[in-house]
Design a protein around this motif. Structure first.
Motif, PDB file in Angstrom:
ATOM      1  N   ALA A 586       0.832  -1.312  -0.019  1.00 57.35           N
ATOM      2  CA  ALA A 586       0.069   0.065   0.090  1.00 57.35           C
ATOM      3  C   ALA A 586       0.883   1.146   0.011  1.00 57.35           C
ATOM      4  O   ALA A 586       0.408   2.312  -0.509  1.00 57.35           O
ATOM      5  CB  ALA A 586      -1.075  -0.190   1.129  1.00 57.35           C
ATOM      6  N   ASN A 587       2.005   1.314   0.562  1.00 55.13           N
ATOM      7  CA  ASN A 587       3.027   2.234   0.445  1.00 55.13           C
ATOM      8  C   ASN A 587       3.664   2.694  -0.606  1.00 55.13           C
ATOM      9  O   ASN A 587       4.660   3.362  -0.673  1.00 55.13           O
ATOM     10  CB  ASN A 587       3.900   2.217   1.724  1.00 55.13           C
ATOM     11  CG  ASN A 587       4.734   1.101   1.687  1.00 55.13           C
ATOM     12  OD1 ASN A 587       4.740   0.392   0.751  1.00 55.13           O
ATOM     13  ND2 ASN A 587       5.457   0.719   2.662  1.00 55.13           N
ATOM     14  N   GLY A 588       3.419   1.835  -1.722  1.00 53.61           N
ATOM     15  CA  GLY A 588       3.993   2.147  -3.070  1.00 53.61           C
ATOM     16  C   GLY A 588       5.208   1.193  -3.351  1.00 53.61           C
ATOM     17  O   GLY A 588       6.102   1.392  -4.278  1.00 53.61           O
ATOM     18  N   PHE A 653       8.608 -16.041   5.015  1.00 59.28           N
ATOM     19  CA  PHE A 653       9.644 -15.033   5.208  1.00 59.28           C
ATOM     20  C   PHE A 653       9.229 -13.853   4.131  1.00 59.28           C
ATOM     21  O   PHE A 653       8.935 -14.276   2.768  1.00 59.28           O
ATOM     22  CB  PHE A 653      10.936 -15.497   4.843  1.00 59.28           C
ATOM     23  CG  PHE A 653      11.455 -16.784   5.854  1.00 59.28           C
ATOM     24  CD1 PHE A 653      11.992 -16.199   6.934  1.00 59.28           C
ATOM     25  CD2 PHE A 653      11.239 -17.894   5.798  1.00 59.28           C
ATOM     26  CE1 PHE A 653      12.825 -17.146   7.821  1.00 59.28           C
ATOM     27  CE2 PHE A 653      11.866 -19.004   6.386  1.00 59.28           C
ATOM     28  CZ  PHE A 653      12.266 -18.373   7.670  1.00 59.28           C
ATOM     29  N   VAL A 654       9.340 -12.682   4.572  1.00 59.90           N
ATOM     30  CA  VAL A 654       8.951 -11.651   3.740  1.00 59.90           C
ATOM     31  C   VAL A 654      10.123 -10.553   3.585  1.00 59.90           C
ATOM     32  O   VAL A 654      10.653 -10.059   4.666  1.00 59.90           O
ATOM     33  CB  VAL A 654       7.650 -10.938   4.276  1.00 59.90           C
ATOM     34  CG1 VAL A 654       7.248  -9.604   3.411  1.00 59.90           C
ATOM     35  CG2 VAL A 654       6.506 -11.887   4.207  1.00 59.90           C
ATOM     36  N   VAL A 655      10.664 -10.395   2.401  1.00 64.99           N
ATOM     37  CA  VAL A 655      11.436  -9.163   2.434  1.00 64.99           C
ATOM     38  C   VAL A 655      10.784  -7.902   1.637  1.00 64.99           C
ATOM     39  O   VAL A 655      10.087  -7.975   0.303  1.00 64.99           O
ATOM     40  CB  VAL A 655      12.470  -9.533   0.934  1.00 64.99           C
ATOM     41  CG1 VAL A 655      13.229  -8.421   0.950  1.00 64.99           C
ATOM     42  CG2 VAL A 655      13.277 -10.675   1.511  1.00 64.99           C
ATOM     43  N   SER A 656      10.595  -7.013   2.354  1.00 63.12           N
ATOM     44  CA  SER A 656       9.805  -5.884   2.127  1.00 63.12           C
ATOM     45  C   SER A 656      10.702  -4.438   1.968  1.00 63.12           C
ATOM     46  O   SER A 656      11.691  -4.408   2.153  1.00 63.12           O
ATOM     47  CB  SER A 656       8.792  -5.576   3.381  1.00 63.12           C
ATOM     48  OG  SER A 656       9.214  -5.304   4.193  1.00 63.12           O
ATOM     49  N   GLY A 657      10.073  -3.583   1.320  1.00 66.82           N
ATOM     50  CA  GLY A 657      10.699  -2.115   1.177  1.00 66.82           C
ATOM     51  C   GLY A 657      11.477  -2.054  -0.256  1.00 66.82           C
ATOM     52  O   GLY A 657      11.994  -1.139  -0.708  1.00 66.82           O
ATOM     53  N   LEU A 658      11.126  -3.027  -1.213  1.00 67.37           N
ATOM     54  CA  LEU A 658      11.884  -2.971  -2.456  1.00 67.37           C
ATOM     55  C   LEU A 658      11.211  -1.745  -3.421  1.00 67.37           C
ATOM     56  O   LEU A 658       9.927  -1.347  -3.443  1.00 67.37           O
ATOM     57  CB  LEU A 658      11.619  -4.397  -3.213  1.00 67.37           C
ATOM     58  CG  LEU A 658      12.476  -5.561  -3.121  1.00 67.37           C
ATOM     59  CD1 LEU A 658      12.174  -5.980  -1.511  1.00 67.37           C
ATOM     60  CD2 LEU A 658      12.211  -6.689  -4.026  1.00 67.37           C
TER      61      LEU A 658
END
Length: 658
Positions: A586-588, A653-658
């Motif tokens: 949601a944050n783009g 496992f989640v890699v976020s912020g890409l």
């Protein structure tokens, strides 16, 4: 550059079909037409079957000229379809065949094949070298077709950087060959392309008029191999960019179409689209460069085989001249020399390490020096790691066969690589003590246990095979080979993780200088993942709710991060559902998730599993840095790696912020 190989392949194929009048009877005509149809279809199985049938036919009739020409079509087909390993193997088989049959006058065909190989790999300088060698070996009076192909091939590799010389090569083509409209129109199209690159409008108009005349007045004799490029050049000369782009859309080779669009955008002055096209070109070239590195390993392996064969012949001659005592003395001297070399080599590494310790205590710049030291060791270990990985992948193929007499050399390579890793293991582990946190003696023992156990097993199994000298029963040998492959892979990947953790475990920021499509990157990671080396092979399903055109800017270390996560979910999976997925947040930003079916991770272990050298089970003998390495890499690239505690079917496992 390799797009023009399609023109060359068409011309060579025409010379081995009825249109070239080389085949005189109906059987040859039928076999040639079948080969050409399979070649156009792109069906590997059909092509190789038709190609082998044609080779067998020419060998039975001892028509060596036709025999080696047909073989050359196989090499060009493999290069055009990016089967570079197959192409390289075929070239050396062809060369050996020429020498074994004492048909050295056809060695020029081997040089032409090497020219095609390096041209297809975007190495024009090497391609030029081999095409010039081929020209020197051709009898110009008896082989006008071969002279034609050599000059056309040489023109191809010169066209991008030295177009004037490329045009001069076309001027040297045998005139009698150009009397055939098929050849003439193909060469005219090529002249148009080079004239366009030179910006020579009068020459372009002159060549295009003849080319277009054949196209409209003699369609049956028209060579359409480079039609799209010629038409793009034509409309660029007219500044009709819309028509030029329309012709680009008809090009079936993505790299060629992108390069043509780049030329159009630059001439239009549309720098934004030109920049995107240039970035895509760089991405495609990077993929090609990775393939070149793989092919380079094959070349080195073949060179080693040739050198070994020569050494064995020399050794045989020496055995006939020297006594057993003298040979023993030479061998002992060589062993002593090797031991002395390794001693001074290890001594030098220890001295470098002590210097790093002193620098760390005296200045904060010691951290940078430590990273430089580990990088130096990583460079030294890159070759043995690659040797073990490649042998592991080869041995994992049940179809791969290794002759008994070859085993000693191959397994000696494995033992040498394993000993190289073993000799540098302690300096790598000791380097951790220079970091901000360092490691305890217990953590060092864990690392040594995880690495030395498979190392000892690997060396022992390989030495048994060497000592047996090809006498082990097949079933027993296959089991030992499987064990060697498995341990080779474990040692190589564990060593690589240890080096990466030593370099990036301090969470220092790294540059994100690589832009690629998110879905494309994840598919590439999944396709290159060595799933079959895991203890529980499973299929991994890829899912995405992100559009294919979405791109991210990242670092190539993201692949190492994902490999660590894939290792973990595969290792501990109980069910058959393994999912790799991409999501829009949601944050783009975007995220990548990896999940399995199995036992959920307990709340108290959610953060503990990211602590270096921690193993949840006392019976486990892993290195214990896979997940800590993944988190360190994520932090270094500005991402966040977490466990989805709401997922109850297993681990996610989640890699976020890409």
């Amino acid at each position: 550059m390799k797009q023009y190989l399609y023109l060359l392949l068409l011309i060579i194929t025409l010379t081995i079909t009825g249109k070239g009048s080389i085949y005189a009877n109906e059987i040859e005509q039928e076999l040639a037409q079948r080969l050409q149809a399979a070649q156009v279809s792109g069906d590997d199985s059909a092509f190789y079957d038709a190609h082998q049938t044609m080779l067998d036919y020419q060998m039975r009739h001892q028509a060596w000229d036709k025999y080696y020409r047909v073989w050359m079509t196989r090499v060009i087909y493999d290069v055009n379809n990016k089967h570079f390993h197959r192409a390289f193997t075929q070239i050396h088989r062809l060369t050996d065949d020429v020498r074994q049959r004492h048909q050295e006058k056809y060695l020029y065909i081997s040089n032409m094949c090497l020219g095609f190989f390096f041209s297809g790999r975007n190495q024009p300088e090497m391609g030029e070298t081999y095409f010039r060698r081929a020209l020197k070996g051709v009898d110009a009076e008896k082989e006008p077709v071969s002279v034609f192909n050599c000059y056309l091939s040489l023109s191809q590799v010169l066209s991008f950087k030295r177009p004037v010389e490329a045009m001069a090569c076309l001027d040297s083509l045998p005139k009698q060959m150009l009397e055939n409209p098929i050849y003439d129109s193909g060469v005219l199209g090529y002249r148009c392309i080079i004239a366009s690159r030179l910006g020579d409008r009068p020459a372009f108009n002159r060549y295009f008029a003849r080319y277009d005349s054949i196209r409209h007045n003699n369609p049956a004799g028209f060579n359409a191999a480079n039609l799209q490029q010629v038409m793009v050049c034509h409309y660029l000369m007219l500044n009709d960019y819309k028509q030029a782009l329309a012709w680009c859309d008809s090009v079936s080779v993505p790299q060629m179409a992108n390069e043509l669009r780049l030329d159009i955008y630059e001439k239009m002055g549309d720098w934004q689209r030109a920049f995107r096209a240039a970035e895509l070109k760089d991405s495609l070239e990077q993929n090609d460069n990775r393939e070149v590195l793989e092919e380079y390993l094959m070349e080195v392996t073949h060179d080693i085989d040739l050198l070994t064969a020569e050494q064995e012949k020399a050794e045989l001659r020496r055995k006939q001249l020297m006594s057993l005592g003298l040979m023993a003395a030479v061998i002992i001297a060589l062993l002593i020399a090797v031991l002395i070399y390794r001693y001074f080599k290890n001594l030098k590494l220890k001295e470098q390490f002590l210097q790093l310790q002193e620098a760390r205590r005296s200045t904060e710049a010691g951290q940078a020096i430590r990273r430089a030291f580990v990088t130096a060791i990583q460079n030294k270990l890159q070759s043995p790691i690659n040797v073990l990985l490649n042998y592991a992948r080869i041995f994992n193929d049940p179809e791969f066969r290794l002759k008994p007499e070859e085993r000693s050399k191959r397994y000696s390579d494995i033992v040498a690589a394993a000993h190289s890793i073993e000799s540098l293991m302690d300096p790598v582990l000791d380097s951790f003590a220079l970091g901000d946190s360092g490691i305890t003696e217990e953590e060092k023992r864990i690392c040594q246990d995880a690495l030395r156990s498979p190392l000892v097993t690997l060396i022992g199994s390989a030495e048994v095979i060497i000592d047996a000298d090809g006498q082990i029963p097949h079933d027993e040998y296959m089991k030992m080979r499987e064990e060697v492959g498995r341990n080779a892979y474990l040692v190589a990947t564990s060593t690589r993780k240890l080096l990466l953790f030593s370099l990036y475990g301090d969470n220092m920021p790294v540059a994100k200088n690589y832009e690629i499509g998110l879905n494309e990157m994840v598919r590439t990671i999944l396709n290159s993942y060595d799933l079959h080396f895991r203890t529980k092979p499973k299929a991994i399903e890829f899912m995405t709710d992100v559009a294919d055109e979405v791109t991210i800017r990242t670092n190539t270390l993201l692949q190492e991060l994902m490999n660590c996560l894939l290792d973990n979910v595969v290792k501990y999976a109980v069910g058959n559902s393994l999912i790799l997925s991409c999501h829009a947040e949601a944050n783009g930003t975007y995220s990548i998730a990896v999940s399995n079916e199995g036992m959920p991770i307990s709340v108290e272990d959610v953060e503990r599993i990211f602590v270096p050298f921690v193993r949840l089970s006392p019976d486990e003998h892993s290195l214990g840095i896979g997940l800590p390495l993944a988190r360190s890499l994520a932090v270094s690239m500005g991402y966040t790696l977490t466990i989805d505690t709401t997922y109850s079917q297993g681990a996610r496992f989640v890699v976020s912020g890409l």
